[in-house]
Design a protein around this motif. Structure first.
Motif, short mmCIF file in Angstrom:
data_model
loop_
_atom_site.label_atom_id
_atom_site.label_comp_id
_atom_site.label_asym_id
_atom_site.label_seq_id
_atom_site.Cartn_x
_atom_site.Cartn_y
_atom_site.Cartn_z
N ALA A 71 -52.57 -10.41 45.59
CA ALA A 71 -53.50 -11.42 46.10
C ALA A 71 -54.86 -11.25 45.42
CB ALA A 71 -53.63 -11.27 47.61
N GLY A 72 -55.49 -12.36 45.11
CA GLY A 72 -56.78 -12.31 44.44
C GLY A 72 -56.72 -12.62 42.97
N LEU A 73 -55.56 -12.39 42.35
CA LEU A 73 -55.39 -12.78 40.96
C LEU A 73 -55.17 -14.30 40.89
CD1 LEU A 73 -53.05 -9.97 39.59
CD2 LEU A 73 -55.40 -10.44 38.88
N ARG A 74 -55.73 -14.91 39.89
CA ARG A 74 -55.57 -16.35 39.72
C ARG A 74 -54.33 -16.62 38.87
NH1 ARG A 74 -58.53 -19.97 35.89
NH2 ARG A 74 -57.98 -22.09 36.47
N ILE A 75 -53.40 -17.38 39.42
CA ILE A 75 -52.18 -17.74 38.71
C ILE A 75 -52.39 -19.08 38.02
CG2 ILE A 75 -49.74 -18.31 38.98
CD1 ILE A 75 -49.71 -16.45 41.41
N THR A 76 -52.15 -19.10 36.71
CA THR A 76 -52.38 -20.33 35.94
C THR A 76 -51.10 -20.98 35.46
OG1 THR A 76 -52.72 -19.01 33.93
CG2 THR A 76 -54.67 -19.59 35.21
N GLY A 77 -49.97 -20.34 35.66
CA GLY A 77 -48.70 -20.92 35.25
C GLY A 77 -47.57 -19.96 35.50
N SER A 78 -46.35 -20.49 35.54
CA SER A 78 -45.16 -19.66 35.70
C SER A 78 -43.95 -20.46 35.28
CB SER A 78 -45.01 -19.18 37.15
OG SER A 78 -44.78 -20.28 38.03
N GLY A 79 -42.86 -19.77 35.03
CA GLY A 79 -41.65 -20.49 34.63
C GLY A 79 -40.46 -19.57 34.45
N VAL A 80 -39.30 -20.21 34.31
CA VAL A 80 -38.04 -19.52 34.03
C VAL A 80 -37.49 -20.11 32.73
CG1 VAL A 80 -35.72 -18.98 34.84
CG2 VAL A 80 -37.59 -19.25 36.50
N ASP A 81 -37.19 -19.26 31.77
CA ASP A 81 -36.69 -19.74 30.48
C ASP A 81 -35.20 -20.03 30.60
OD1 ASP A 81 -36.17 -20.39 27.89
OD2 ASP A 81 -36.84 -18.51 27.02
N TRP A 82 -34.88 -21.20 31.11
CA TRP A 82 -33.49 -21.60 31.30
C TRP A 82 -33.01 -22.37 30.08
CZ3 TRP A 82 -30.99 -19.78 35.53
CH2 TRP A 82 -29.65 -20.15 35.67
N PRO A 83 -31.79 -22.11 29.60
CA PRO A 83 -31.32 -22.81 28.40
C PRO A 83 -31.13 -24.31 28.64
CG PRO A 83 -29.55 -21.53 29.39
CD PRO A 83 -30.80 -21.15 30.11
N ARG A 84 -31.49 -25.07 27.63
CA ARG A 84 -31.32 -26.52 27.71
C ARG A 84 -29.91 -26.94 27.35
NH1 ARG A 84 -36.18 -25.15 26.09
NH2 ARG A 84 -35.51 -24.79 23.94
N ASP A 85 -29.23 -26.12 26.53
CA ASP A 85 -27.84 -26.40 26.17
C ASP A 85 -27.20 -25.11 25.68
OD1 ASP A 85 -28.53 -26.04 23.33
OD2 ASP A 85 -29.45 -28.03 23.47
N ALA A 86 -25.93 -25.18 25.31
CA ALA A 86 -25.19 -23.99 24.92
C ALA A 86 -25.68 -23.40 23.60
CB ALA A 86 -23.70 -24.31 24.82
N GLN A 87 -26.45 -24.14 22.83
CA GLN A 87 -26.98 -23.63 21.58
C GLN A 87 -28.31 -22.91 21.76
OE1 GLN A 87 -25.37 -26.87 21.59
NE2 GLN A 87 -23.69 -25.56 20.91
N ASP A 88 -28.87 -23.01 22.94
CA ASP A 88 -30.15 -22.38 23.23
C ASP A 88 -29.97 -20.85 23.23
OD1 ASP A 88 -32.52 -21.37 24.64
OD2 ASP A 88 -32.90 -23.47 25.11
N ALA A 89 -30.95 -20.14 22.67
CA ALA A 89 -30.88 -18.67 22.61
C ALA A 89 -30.76 -18.06 23.99
CB ALA A 89 -32.11 -18.12 21.89
N ALA A 90 -31.41 -18.66 24.99
CA ALA A 90 -31.35 -18.11 26.34
C ALA A 90 -29.94 -18.11 26.90
CB ALA A 90 -32.28 -18.89 27.27
N ASP A 91 -29.09 -19.01 26.45
CA ASP A 91 -27.71 -19.07 26.91
C ASP A 91 -26.87 -17.97 26.27
OD1 ASP A 91 -25.63 -20.61 28.45
OD2 ASP A 91 -24.73 -20.73 26.44
N ARG A 92 -27.23 -17.56 25.07
CA ARG A 92 -26.48 -16.55 24.33
C ARG A 92 -26.99 -15.13 24.59
NH1 ARG A 92 -27.99 -17.35 19.43
NH2 ARG A 92 -29.22 -19.25 19.65
N ALA A 93 -28.19 -15.02 25.11
CA ALA A 93 -28.81 -13.70 25.27
C ALA A 93 -28.27 -12.93 26.46
CB ALA A 93 -30.33 -13.86 25.39
N SER A 94 -28.21 -13.58 27.62
CA SER A 94 -27.88 -12.88 28.86
C SER A 94 -27.55 -13.91 29.92
CB SER A 94 -29.09 -12.03 29.31
OG SER A 94 -28.90 -11.48 30.60
N ARG A 95 -26.84 -13.47 30.95
CA ARG A 95 -26.65 -14.35 32.10
C ARG A 95 -27.95 -14.51 32.87
NH1 ARG A 95 -21.98 -11.10 34.98
NH2 ARG A 95 -23.43 -9.45 34.30
N HIS A 96 -28.86 -13.55 32.70
CA HIS A 96 -30.17 -13.61 33.34
C HIS A 96 -31.16 -14.35 32.45
CE1 HIS A 96 -29.36 -10.63 36.60
NE2 HIS A 96 -28.43 -10.23 35.75
#
Length: 347
Positions: free
Chosen positions: A312-337
């Motif tokens: 608490a007290g820290l200012r959050i300016t953004g956040s996200g989850v790098d979810w793959p857009r398709d099966a060719q996306d690196a995030a899909d090939r890297a890990s289930r996480h």
């Protein structure tokens, strides 16, 4: 030229009146292999598509401080150093790393049946599940210096020593799997670390990192569910001052809790209590493709199990989850996480 630019960034960040922005991330890479030394071999060969995808994901998100889970540990940290070299070649430099020996695959001093299967010497009879010492450990990568002299490793805390520990029991009330086992069983399946990151103005950001056991793969005694619950609850007890010195703010809790607040197996009250703790903020990172989910398990589907929770007290300016857009996306090939990130501003 890169060194000059980096120095300029640090000088500007330290200038009076200028806030510093940092991206903090966590990523269960699943960079684990079937035996010791095999991950280092695969990184050095440069031919493994999963490793290449992990490097692409890390580089694309460019976090300032990144906690990795599911990466095999070795005594001289050769695997994580090799990964750092590969990342540098891809244009993302992490001059500072920390990788402590995890409980995963770490045999107890006295061989015992720790998981209740009636046998000794199996992967579940180590202090944390693992077929070899260090399988599926953690590593912290940082663009800012780590105060290694002040790192606290809570991984040796015995489960029975946690206040109000939810230790498993047999139906007759006796300790499960045995009294002797509970005398030596550590709480952390992988590890709990408190790591001070040195900021340009001389202050510290404390990174509280962990990887909890999955609350499944057990029996009616709910050993893993209870352990997962207590691994998550450890952080609130630490902030209460019940486990030694309280980490000073600002801090951020990062890691894989292996527990979704709304669905799936496990004692969900643990993660719900942590997310609602007034000393923390939950930015609820999302992706357009899968909402708040951070993992996709074939057996149970998409769930939220990884977290970045600033104090608490820290200012959050953004956040996200790098979810793959398709099966060719690196995030899909890297890990289930998926890599989870939060941007904060330090005053």
């Amino acid at each position: 030229m890169k060194e000059v630019a980096a120095a300029l960034v640090l000088l500007l960040a330290a200038a009076p009146g200028l806030a510093q922005q940092l991206r903090i991330a966590t990523f269960n890479t699943e960079l684990s292999r079937d035996g010791p030394g095999l991950l280092l071999r695969d990184i050095d060969r440069g031919e493994d598509p999963q490793i290449a995808a992990v490097i692409d994901v890390i580089s694309a998100n460019n976090a300032d401080v990144l906690l990795l889970q599911g990466i095999d540990w070795d005594l001289e940290n050769r695997a994580v150093q090799a990964l750092r070299r590969r990342l540098s070649e891809a244009g993302t430099d992490y001059p500072h790393i920390l990788s402590l020996q995890p409980n995963a695959g770490r045999p107890p001093a006295q061989p015992l049946d720790l998981d209740g299967d009636g046998k000794r010497g199996g992967p579940g009879d180590n202090q944390g599940y693992g077929r070899f010492r260090g399988q599926g450990g953690m590593a912290l990568l940082s663009k800012l210096p780590i105060d290694v002299t002040a790192v606290r490793d809570l991984s040796d805390l015995l489960w029975r020593e946690l206040p109000q520990a939810q230790l498993p029991r047999h139906p007759d009330g006796s300790p499960y799997p045995s009294r002797d086992a509970q005398q030596i069983q550590r709480l952390s399946d992988t590890g709990h670390w408190v790591v001070p990151i040195m900021l340009p103005d001389g202050s510290r950001l404390h990174v509280l990192g962990f990887h909890a056991t999955p609350p499944v793969f057990d029996g009616p005694e709910d050993r893993n569910g209870r352990r997962n619950h207590d691994e998550i609850r450890l952080w609130q007890l630490l902030l209460n001052g019940e486990l030694g010195p309280v980490p000073p703010a600002p801090f951020v809790i990062v890691g894989d809790a292996n527990l979704d607040p709304d669905r799936g197996a496990g004692r969900r009250s643990a993660i719900r209590d942590l997310l609602s703790d007034p000393r923390l903020q939950d930015p609820v990172p999302e992706s357009a493709e899968a909402g708040t989910a951070t993992v996709d398990w074939a057996s149970v589907g998409k769930m939220r199990v990884s977290y970045v929770l600033p104090s608490a007290g820290l200012r959050i300016t953004g956040s996200g989850v790098d979810w793959p857009r398709d099966a060719q996306d690196a995030a899909d090939r890297a890990s289930r996480h998926r890599l989870v990130w939060t941007d904060i501003t330090l005053p």
